[in-house]
Enzyme design. Structure first.
Site, short mmCIF file in Angstrom:
data_model
loop_
_atom_site.label_atom_id
_atom_site.label_comp_id
_atom_site.label_asym_id
_atom_site.label_seq_id
_atom_site.Cartn_x
_atom_site.Cartn_y
_atom_site.Cartn_z
N ASP A 115 -1.56 4.79 -6.17
CA ASP A 115 -0.21 4.64 -5.93
C ASP A 115 0.59 5.84 -6.42
OD1 ASP A 115 -1.34 1.87 -5.94
OD2 ASP A 115 0.46 1.88 -4.83
N GLY A 153 0.91 -1.12 0.09
CA GLY A 153 -0.16 -0.03 -0.05
C GLY A 153 0.98 1.32 -0.11
O1 MRU Z 1 0.67 -4.03 -4.71
P1 MRU Z 1 0.04 -3.20 -3.55
O2 MRU Z 1 -0.72 -3.99 -2.38
O3 MRU Z 1 0.95 -2.32 -2.70
O4 MRU Z 1 -0.79 -2.24 -4.16
C1 MRU Z 1 -1.70 -1.24 -3.23
C2 MRU Z 1 -2.58 -0.52 -3.99
O5 MRU Z 1 -2.78 -0.49 -5.52
C3 MRU Z 1 -3.28 0.61 -3.37
O6 MRU Z 1 -4.81 0.47 -3.79
C4 MRU Z 1 -2.86 1.81 -3.31
O7 MRU Z 1 -1.34 1.57 -2.76
C5 MRU Z 1 -3.53 2.67 -2.24
S1 MRU Z 1 -3.19 2.41 -0.47
C6 MRU Z 1 -3.69 3.79 0.34
#
Ligand code: MRU
Length: 338
Positions: free
Chosen positions: A236, A46
């Protein structure tokens, strides 16, 4: 409260998100290289959470260094910052947090080592505290957009687990739920890593928020049946024009939402906006290993030799986004974040 990242007795504690929803285990970190591994292997994931963890990784690197003075310490930190930056390419919060740590280190390099270490710890804690406060503020701005009795669809996990402990998309949902406005949260399971079913559903159960899990492929049908009032997702990296990188599958949800006339919102702190990138075309997209797609957990679901393309993120064009909810308020198309 769910606290996925904590600093306690000179250690970084991370909730191991790979084990959820079956097991809640905190892991302890005393070395920056182990924190880098934790980011790479999704113990912590995240965008804002990765930034917070990396900041504490720098704190650990400062504790590991044997440099006799601040100048030597700052030189030693460079290797750790490079190593932490090399873990995952898409979430800009990682680089934003490392830049903040670098700024503090350089500004105070003339201090004795113990004082410089304290400054770095203070900055990492500030990054964590500000993220929590920012999430609560954006939660309030976003909740004002949620109608009475709302049925909200979300993708991936943009919750307490993905941040310092409240959430962006789920922060909006939490606040709207407190105001009694949420009838149902549709949780996309989010293949291939299942952040929706493993993490978002877990948070919904913990908070007692009414929810229902769907396979990603069911989202269009549920929208067509008139069962979704709005979509809220996290981000992200948001380019200067509002194009938004988020978990793979987000773009498909945005296209479906437009077809069905359903508002599609992004909720993210300002630390997720990357003004140096003009549009989504320049956002680096992480590709992960093929086994995430060839397998579901321990079970092989495709031949071992089948080639796989596994982008971890996609980019939703700004024109599909009804609003970007931040701690400073809601931005609307055409986006300009100045
Ligand atoms: O691969 P991840 O689990 O790190 O991806 C996370 C996401 O795509 C979330 O939607 C994003 O980081 C927003 S978190 C507040």
């Amino acid at each position: 409260m769910i606290a996925p990242i904590r600093w306690e007795r000179h250690r970084l504690l991370l909730l191991d998100q790979r084990l959820l929803p079956v097991e809640e285990r905190m892991r302890e970190y005393t070395r920056w290289r182990d924190v880098a591994d934790a980011i790479r292997t999704l113990v912590v994931r995240g965008a804002p959470a990765i930034g917070c963890a990396a900041a504490f990784g720098v704190v650990l690197a400062a504790r590991q260094s044997a440099a006799p003075d601040g100048y030597g310490l700052v030189a030693d930190l460079e290797e750790a910052m490079k190593g932490l930056a090399a873990t995952r390419p898409t979430a800009v919060n990682l680089f934003w947090a490392l830049d903040r740590m670098r700024g503090v280190a350089e500004a105070h390099r003339a201090l004795p080592v113990p004082a410089l270490r304290e400054r770095l710890l203070g900055e990492a804690q500030a990054i964590l505290d500000e993220d929590l406060a920012g999430n609560k503020a954006l939660g309030a701005h976003g909740a004002a957009l949620v109608p009475e009795g709302a049925r909200i669809l979300t993708h991936c996990n943009a919750g307490a687990l993905a941040t310092a402990g409240y959430g962006t998309a789920l922060g909006v949902i939490r606040t709207a739920h407190e105001h009694g406005r949420v009838a149902l949260v549709w949780v996309d399971e989010t293949r291939p890593v299942m952040q929706g079913s493993r993490l978002t559903a877990w948070e919904m159960v913990k908070e007692g928020i009414p929810h229902r899990l769907i396979a990603d492929v069911a989202a269009g049908f549920v929208m067509k049946q008139g069962e979704v009032d709005l979509v809220i997702v996290g981000a992200d990296r948001i380019a200067a024009n509002g194009d938004t990188a988020n978990k793979i599958g987000t773009y498909s949800v945005a296209v479906l939402a437009q077809h069905h006339n359903i508002p599609f919102y992004v909720a993210a702190p300002l630390s997720t906006i990357d003004p140096s990138i003009p549009s989504g075309a320049a956002i680096p997209i992480e590709e992960r290993g093929g086994d995430e797609v060839r397998r579901i957990g321990d079970r092989q679901t495709a031949p071992a030799e089948t080639p796989v393309y596994n982008p971890a993120f996609d980019v939703t064009p700004a024109e599909l986004i009804a609003g970007i909810i931040t701690e400073r308020g809601v931005f609307r198309f055409p986006y300009s974040f100045r």
